[in-house]
Write a protein that holds these residues in place. Structure first.
Motif, PDB file in Angstrom:
ATOM      1  N   VAL A  24       0.834  -1.203   0.000  1.00 44.89           N
ATOM      2  CA  VAL A  24       0.000   0.000   0.000  1.00 44.89           C
ATOM      3  C   VAL A  24       0.869   1.253   0.000  1.00 44.89           C
ATOM      4  CG1 VAL A  24      -1.578   1.363   1.394  1.00 44.89           C
ATOM      5  CG2 VAL A  24      -2.020  -1.050   1.038  1.00 44.89           C
ATOM      6  N   SER A  31       0.722   5.875  -7.241  1.00 44.11           N
ATOM      7  CA  SER A  31      -0.558   6.339  -7.761  1.00 44.11           C
ATOM      8  C   SER A  31      -0.627   7.856  -7.734  1.00 44.11           C
ATOM      9  CB  SER A  31      -1.688   5.729  -6.927  1.00 44.11           C
ATOM     10  OG  SER A  31      -2.912   5.911  -7.579  1.00 44.11           O
ATOM     11  N   VAL A 233      -0.311  -3.568  -8.168  1.00 51.76           N
ATOM     12  CA  VAL A 233      -1.285  -3.138  -7.158  1.00 51.76           C
ATOM     13  C   VAL A 233      -2.002  -1.875  -7.618  1.00 51.76           C
ATOM     14  CG1 VAL A 233      -1.501  -2.213  -4.837  1.00 51.76           C
ATOM     15  CG2 VAL A 233      -0.100  -4.223  -5.230  1.00 51.76           C
ATOM     16  N   GLY A 237      -5.974  -1.639  -8.358  1.00 52.58           N
ATOM     17  CA  GLY A 237      -6.812  -0.716  -7.621  1.00 52.58           C
ATOM     18  C   GLY A 237      -7.490   0.286  -8.527  1.00 52.58           C
ATOM     19  N   SER A 241      -6.801   6.179  -8.416  1.00 55.20           N
ATOM     20  CA  SER A 241      -7.635   6.050  -7.221  1.00 55.20           C
ATOM     21  C   SER A 241      -6.784   5.646  -6.037  1.00 55.20           C
ATOM     22  CB  SER A 241      -8.715   4.990  -7.446  1.00 55.20           C
ATOM     23  OG  SER A 241      -9.265   4.613  -6.205  1.00 55.20           O
ATOM     24  N   GLY A 244      -8.408   2.919  -4.111  1.00 54.95           N
ATOM     25  CA  GLY A 244      -8.196   1.685  -4.855  1.00 54.95           C
ATOM     26  C   GLY A 244      -6.836   1.098  -4.560  1.00 54.95           C
ATOM     27  N   ALA A 245      -5.824   1.969  -4.459  1.00 53.91           N
ATOM     28  CA  ALA A 245      -4.477   1.480  -4.173  1.00 53.91           C
ATOM     29  C   ALA A 245      -4.431   0.817  -2.810  1.00 53.91           C
ATOM     30  CB  ALA A 245      -3.472   2.636  -4.238  1.00 53.91           C
ATOM     31  N   LEU A 247      -7.023  -0.511  -1.117  1.00 53.71           N
ATOM     32  CA  LEU A 247      -7.805  -1.738  -1.171  1.00 53.71           C
ATOM     33  C   LEU A 247      -7.040  -2.848  -1.882  1.00 53.71           C
ATOM     34  CD1 LEU A 247     -10.564  -2.967  -0.552  1.00 53.71           C
ATOM     35  CD2 LEU A 247     -11.346  -2.167  -2.785  1.00 53.71           C
ATOM     36  N   ALA A 248      -6.499  -2.513  -3.042  1.00 53.96           N
ATOM     37  CA  ALA A 248      -5.785  -3.520  -3.827  1.00 53.96           C
ATOM     38  C   ALA A 248      -4.544  -4.005  -3.092  1.00 53.96           C
ATOM     39  CB  ALA A 248      -5.398  -2.946  -5.188  1.00 53.96           C
ATOM     40  N   GLY A 285      -9.883  -1.538 -13.293  1.00 53.24           N
ATOM     41  CA  GLY A 285      -9.450  -1.871 -11.954  1.00 53.24           C
ATOM     42  C   GLY A 285     -10.611  -1.782 -10.984  1.00 53.24           C
ATOM     43  N   LEU A 286     -10.313  -1.986  -9.705  1.00 58.10           N
ATOM     44  CA  LEU A 286     -11.384  -2.068  -8.724  1.00 58.10           C
ATOM     45  C   LEU A 286     -12.149  -0.762  -8.574  1.00 58.10           C
ATOM     46  CD1 LEU A 286      -9.567  -4.079  -5.924  1.00 58.10           C
ATOM     47  CD2 LEU A 286     -11.311  -4.919  -7.485  1.00 58.10           C
TER      48      LEU A 286
END
Lengths: 294, 317, 405
Positions: A24, A31, A233, A237, A241, A244-245, A247-248, A285-286
């Protein structure tokens, strides 16, 4: 056969959590840099490596782990400011590949420089005594240091979230990630913001490095595979986002952790399998936004 | 080297290519290096077809290079195929098939997502080949590729000598270059570049953009596969790293260095990268530092790559 | 500086670099030995050791008048730990630098690529890499010699000793690639022969040093001995993680192979009490005359005692010199035949010999144990010698098992 008792499973979840936290930290930095600067920072792994080496250096200088923990990320962050100002800034407005090639070249230079300065073998530095024990979590003994990593990372992420969501500067950064042209049209000088964001991204990478050092050892090549995993990752994500990063990163950390337990040979490839599955099911992505960067 | 001279070369690409590479083994520090430049140049040309001309960045092109290599290698070493052409042919088919399958799956996405999907599939292939050790040699690589002569009607040309192998490779790479030139000059080539410039507009003009992209992907994979097959013959051993993301990264770097979207850029980039790396690593152990610094300098001062700058961006993006 | 002049400057530089080295003034009478090794990358410290050992050997040879009255020269090249680069560098050394022999390779997969090129060019190759395949069909050849130990020998030697002295309930952790898998297979086999119990075996992807997932399971199984085939930096990560779980107090830890530079990097706190196999440790000079001479010469030349890989480099080069002297020729076939005809030698640790069918060098190895931090003697006095395992052809696969007569 694999013994999947509750205790083993719980231990696995914690291990995956530690792994995920490092992911993360790296993914959020990447990100941010990609979102605002549209720079694919290939040198991110080398910044992580520098964080570990600076941590070792500061520890050698002061004998104090806490100085390393705070000082190393700041040093890497400052270095990031220099990189943005003198190497990346000249490339704005040019093709998107140029920063990729530049940061790739930079990572080669940094890795070799680290070997020249600190030797080819690599170095070690240990966490302080207080964190060197194993803590009884009930279902297993777990290294205290790893719990510490989870705690520190969580705290830093909360601080970052507060900064991005509650301050004006944070607002500008988020806006600039979504729509840099619009922000500029509103008269805001993106140059200083870009500088700051690259610095923050570098700082996060350095923090990840100094946290990982005592767990895995410090050596020049430590960032090479890590950077690819961090990219995966970010993509899983969703580019641009930050949520998203996070979470992923956690998700992939847990998946890799569990795979290591159940099918160890697959653990290295699992990252890519997850990415392929996610991308084929969710195009951006997510939590990414459709239309961004296509 | 003035822009005018460079544009003269650009006007007769195939001729220029043959002339230059005809004498290249005598200019290069040693012949094996010249052959390596030729082979990786072809690999980069294949990558560039997809990236520079079609606008699709692939991070997993090592997959097709590797499929070409392993296809040829397994054919010659394990399946007992007795001919160099058979081996190369099988490698080409393997690479093109891989390109068709992976391309089909990846082309459902665009931009960075497309790129990362190509990477994922390449790593998957690496993993599979790594673990099928009985067939592929696993991480020790595929060894035991026999050194066969190239048989033509009435002749058997021994490929043992470095120079002989170089000209054999040149003949094949030359054919590929001719083929590519024809494709790029054809209506298909025009559509490719239209898609690169503005995909939506091309769709609006009624072109089957997805089909064209896939065809380009397959052709690109085939070129990479031919390069891989030649490398297998050259080394008589196929390292597992041929499929690893570092090999994909290398071909990207070579193309960007030389100038993406130009015809010769990939060859120039491959030559620069490989010769620099070769000579520098003889001079100093810290050669990665020097190469890294040189890359950065190129990027900062030569935004269009070496060849791109020289041609003043005639074919440039 | 504008773009055009930048390009011109670089072109000039590239042109200068590309001039074939054979045009430069050079003596052609020296006997030239090519030495590809991973000077960059994660094992560069070991490569530097190889280099030092080889350099000392060449200097010793030249100091006593060279070989057949000719100087010897070693040309080191960086193979970057990649087979394709190793193959390319070997081609360069043979084609461009006209070397008569090749010594080298550190990684198993790289030396096999090197071997392919030397076989093609009919050049004698002495491998100093740990590999089972290099001395077996289909890789070996009459011109392929293997100076270093291999996984079968080290795992049989260390495994047997561990089973007899430390316990017979084992857990094995191994890197999931050729060397690691071979170690696992041989250790499992050795344990079975000693009637022991294998409680579990855990592979992990090389370079991916995250073991915390497995440790609670291993602890719960309560093995006598935890065996690890975890090379390089992975070894340090492994031991750190094992220590952080308190496992060093609960079981013995042994590894078939340990590298001196890695031991020094990890430090005595980490390596104290860890058992391992090693091809050479400098303190054996106390009992071996050739070792005493070797250690003294190395110390005088480099200021530190020789390490494990230095010795492979040293012995490899000296064997080449000996072969050329015996054959009275620099023809690779003649030298190979001469070495097989006079297979015994002793350069630094006692008697070694080449086995005729596979050109494999048989040599002593030692079981060592890491010293407690307060007992360490100086910078490199990190180990206690526990046992000497004499050279024995039964420690390796037989000629028949390797596919050779």
């Amino acid at each position: 056969m694999v013994d999947l008792s509750l205790a083993t499973l719980m231990t696995q979840l914690f291990t995956g959590l530690v792994l995920g936290m490092i992911f993360v930290l790296l993914a959020v930095g990447l990100s941010l840099i990609f979102g605002l600067l549209t720079v694919v920072n290939f040198a991110h792994g080398s910044l992580y490596m520098l964080g570990a080496y600076f941590g070792f250096f500061l520890f050698g200088l002061t004998g104090n782990f806490w100085v390393s923990l705070v000082g190393a990320p700041l040093m890497v962050g400052s270095f990031g400011l220099l990189v943005e100002r003198f190497l990346v800034r000249p490339l704005y407005g040019r093709s998107i590949d140029d920063p990729l090639l530049l940061t790739f070249g930079l990572s080669l230079v940094l890795i070799e420089a680290a070997r020249l300065v600190w030797g080819k073998i690599g170095v070690t530095f240990d966490p302080p005594r207080e964190l060197g024990q194993a803590v009884n979590l009930g279902f297993t003994l777990f290294p205290a240091y790893r719990l510490f990593v989870i705690g520190v990372t969580a705290a830093v992420l909360v601080a970052l979230w507060l900064f991005l969501s509650r301050t004006d500067l944070g607002l500008v950064i988020r806006a600039g990630s979504r729509d840099p042209l619009m922000v500029q049209a509103l008269g805001i000088d993106l140059g200083r913001i870009r500088l700051l964001v690259f610095g923050i991204g570098a700082l996060l990478a350095g923090l990840a490095g100094v946290l990982a050092g005592p767990m895995r050892g410090v050596y020049a090549e430590m960032g090479v595979t890590v950077v690819i995993e961090a990219f995966v990752v970010v993509v899983v994500g969703g580019m641009g986002s930050l949520a998203g990063a996070v979470l992923a990163g956690l998700m992939i950390g847990e998946v890799v952790g569990l795979t290591t337990l159940v099918a160890p040979k697959l653990s290295e490839i699992m990252v890519f399998i997850v990415m392929a599955v996610v991308l084929l099911v969710r195009p951006s992505g997510l939590l990414g936004e459709a239309g961004l960067l296509e | 080297m003035t822009p005018r001279f460079a544009s003269r070369i650009g006007a007769h690409p195939v001729l220029a290519f043959l002339v230059f590479f005809g004498v290249f083994p005598f200019l290069a520090p040693y012949k094996a290096l010249a052959t390596q430049v030729l082979i990786y140049g072809l690999f980069a040309v294949g990558f560039n077809l997809l990236y520079g001309y079609t606008g699709l960045l692939s991070f997993g092109h090592a997959a097709y290079f590797g499929l070409g290599a392993y296809g040829a290698g397994i054919a010659l070493a394990k399946l007992g195929v007795g001919s160099v052409w058979g081996g190369l042919g099988l490698g080409l088919v393997a690479a093109a098939t891989g390109g068709a399958l992976i391309g089909f799956l990846c082309l459902r996405r665009r931009g960075i997502y497309f790129a990362m999907l190509t990477l994922a599939f390449a790593q998957l292939l690496y993993f599979v080949v790594f673990h099928l050790a009985d067939l592929t040699g696993g991480d020790d690589g595929l060894r035991g590729i026999p050194q066969l002569p190239a048989r033509l009607p009435g002749l058997a040309l021994s490929l043992d000598g470095s120079l002989a192998f170089y000209y054999f490779a040149l003949a094949l790479v030359g054919l590929a270059v001719v083929g590519l030139r024809r494709v790029l000059d054809s209506p298909f080539g025009a559509v490719l570049q239209a898609i690169r410039e503005n995909g939506d507009r091309a769709v609006a003009c009624g072109y089957d953009v997805n089909r064209v992209r896939l065809l380009s992907f397959v052709f690109s994979a085939a070129l990479a596969g031919l390069a891989g097959g030649l490398e297998a013959l050259r080394l008589t051993v196929i390292p597992i790293e041929s499929l690893y993301w570092t090999t994909s990264g290398q071909v990207v770097m070579m193309t960007l260095l030389g100038g993406a979207g130009t015809f010769f850029g990939p060859f120039v980039g491959a030559a620069t990268y490989l010769v620099l790396e070769d000579r520098l690593s003889v001079l100093t152990e810290s050669w990665p530092l020097v190469i890294g610094a040189i890359f950065m300098a190129f990027v900062l001062f030569l935004p269009k790559g070496i060849w791109g700058t020289l041609t003043g961006g005639i074919h440039g993006r | 500086m504008d773009r055009r002049s930048f390009l011109a400057a670089t072109a000039a530089g590239a042109a200068a670099l590309s001039v074939p080295t054979s045009l430069r003034a050079q003596t052609r009478e020296a006997i030239r030995v090519g030495f590809p090794l991973p000077l960059t990358g994660p094992f560069s410290a070991l490569a530097n050791d190889l280099q030092r050992g080889a350099t000392l050997a060449v200097e010793e040879v030249n100091a006593r008048g060279g070989v057949l009255g000719r100087r010897m020269e070693v040309l080191f090249r960086d193979d970057q730990l990649k087979p394709a680069v190793g193959a390319q560098r070997t081609k360069e050394l043979i084609e461009n630098e006209k070397v008569q022999f090749v010594v080298g390779g550190l990684a198993a997969h790289v030396q096999m690529a090197i071997n392919e090129q030397t076989k093609k060019s009919r050049v004698l190759f002495i491998s100093v890499s740990q590999s089972d395949e290099i001395s077996a069909r289909p890789d070996t050849s009459p011109l392929t010699f293997h100076e270093a130990l291999n996984p079968t020998i080290t795992c049989r030697a260390v495994g047997s000793w561990v089973a007899q002295n430390l316990g017979t309930r084992w857990w094995i952790v191994y890197a999931d690639y050729a060397w690691g898998k071979q170690c696992n297979a041989v250790l499992t086999d050795v344990l079975a022969k000693h009637g022991g119990t294998l409680l579990g075996a855990t592979p992990y992807p090389l370079g991916n040093a995250e073991f915390v997932a497995h440790l609670p399971k291993i602890q719960a199984a309560k093995p006598d001995v935890l065996l690890s085939a975890t090379p390089g930096a992975d070894n340090i990560a492994f031991l750190k993680q094992v220590t952080s779980f308190g496992m060093k107090k609960q079981m013995r830890i042994a590894q078939p192979l340990q590298w001196m530079p890695v031991t020094k990097e990890g430090g005595p706190d980490l390596y104290a009490g860890i058992y391992a196999g090693i091809n050479f440790y400098w303190e054996v000079e106390e009992t071996i005359p050739s070792a005493r001479r070797y250690v003294a010469a190395f110390r005088q030349r480099f200021g530190t005692p020789p390490l494990d890989y230095s010795s492979y480099g040293y012995s490899g080069i000296l064997e080449l010199a000996r072969g050329v002297e015996l054959a009275k020729s620099t023809d690779s076939d003649a030298v190979a035949t001469a070495l097989r005809a006079h297979p015994e030698y002793d350069h630094y640790k006692g008697k070694q010999w080449w086995r005729g069918c596979d050109n494999k060098s048989f040599q002593d190895l030692w079981i060592i144990r890491g010293r407690e931090p307060d007992k360490v003697r100086g910078e490199w006095g990190l180990l206690d010698v526990v046992n000497r395992v004499p050279a024995d052809e039964h420690l390796d696969r037989s000629c028949a098992e390797k596919g050779l007569a």
